[in-house]
Design an enzyme around this catalytic site. Structure first.
Site, PDB file in Angstrom:
ATOM      1  N   HIS A  51     -31.787  28.086  57.583  1.00 41.14           N
ATOM      2  CA  HIS A  51     -32.733  28.022  58.701  1.00 41.14           C
ATOM      3  C   HIS A  51     -32.617  26.700  59.446  1.00 41.14           C
ATOM      4  CE1 HIS A  51     -36.460  28.404  60.993  1.00 41.14           C
ATOM      5  NE2 HIS A  51     -36.697  27.146  60.637  1.00 41.14           N
ATOM      6  N   GLU A  52     -32.641  25.593  58.711  1.00 35.13           N
ATOM      7  CA  GLU A  52     -32.672  24.273  59.342  1.00 35.13           C
ATOM      8  C   GLU A  52     -31.407  23.976  60.143  1.00 35.13           C
ATOM      9  OE1 GLU A  52     -35.011  21.820  59.388  1.00 35.13           O
ATOM     10  OE2 GLU A  52     -36.485  23.061  58.354  1.00 35.13           O
ATOM     11  N   SER A  53     -30.276  24.492  59.719  1.00 36.38           N
ATOM     12  CA  SER A  53     -29.002  24.153  60.361  1.00 36.38           C
ATOM     13  C   SER A  53     -28.461  25.263  61.253  1.00 36.38           C
ATOM     14  CB  SER A  53     -27.952  23.833  59.289  1.00 36.38           C
ATOM     15  OG  SER A  53     -27.616  25.001  58.556  1.00 36.38           O
TER      16      SER A  53
END
Length: 210
Positions: A51-53
């Site tokens: 999700h973050e990347s």
């Protein structure tokens, strides 16, 4: 063992070339920080990084600048290069993390764009925030709060988590107590003093929910 083929079952939009490049350093970071000792830890870590990347596409800050980015200290070239798979930000945090890993991230923040460094930074943050313990307890929402400061993008994170749990079935022990003798213990990291915890950056993209 974690392989590009297994990751492809979770990161379905990532190219095979990207997965081939990212799998070895991801696997190494997971071993270094005791994340590969059971399926709960591994699945939670991979889901949050996905999700973050943006499925390993964003290894540096996506620069607007947004109002949040304008508060970085100072809002110059360093801030533009901040990021890594878990989106650690802030000059002080980069200094602390670099000291723990033996890297000068403050002077050379471009290093985090290298998966070999970026995944180690993510593992350090994960270990510092004691997220392995939350994973062992099945507290995925708590992990999200530990990374994001809230629950932004929770639906997408949970979707990745479900995919990771399914993909990693039989690959890692189910629980921490099931890990074989000699399995990697959590890494020893030089964490900052109490009250100086790392913080994840304010999101600079819209999160999608499914």
């Amino acid at each position: 063992m974690l392989t590009p083929a297994l990751l492809a079952r979770v990161l379905r939009q990532a190219s095979s070339r990207r997965l081939d490049a990212c799998t070895p350093p991801l696997r190494a970071a997971m071993a270094e920080f005791g994340i590969d000792t059971n399926r709960r830890r591994a699945a939670a870590f991979i889901a949050q990084l996905a999700h973050e990347s943006g499925e390993f596409r964003w290894m540096e800050e996506r620069w607007g600048p947004t109002a949040a980015q304008r508060r970085y200290e100072p809002p110059g070239d360093l801030a533009r290069r901040l990021g890594n798979p878990i989106q650690l930000t802030g000059r002080a945090n980069y200094r602390r993390c670099g000291q723990a890993l033996g890297l000068d991230l403050e002077a050379r923040p471009e290093q985090v764009a290298d998966p070999a460094v970026g995944f180690r930074v993510a593992g350090w943050f994960w270990s510092h925030r004691q997220l392995n313990a939350r994973a062992d307890a099945g507290d995925f929402v708590g992990i999200t709060r530990g990374i994001n400061g809230g629950t932004n993008g929770l639906a997408e994170r949970e979707r990745y988590h479900a995919l990771a749990l399914a993909a990693l079935a039989g690959v890692y022990p189910e629980h921490a107590d099931d890990a074989p003798a000699g399995a990697h213990p959590p890494a020893s990291v030089h964490a900052p003093a109490a009250g100086a915890a790392c913080t994840a950056r304010a999101r600079t993209r819209s999160t999608s929910a499914t």
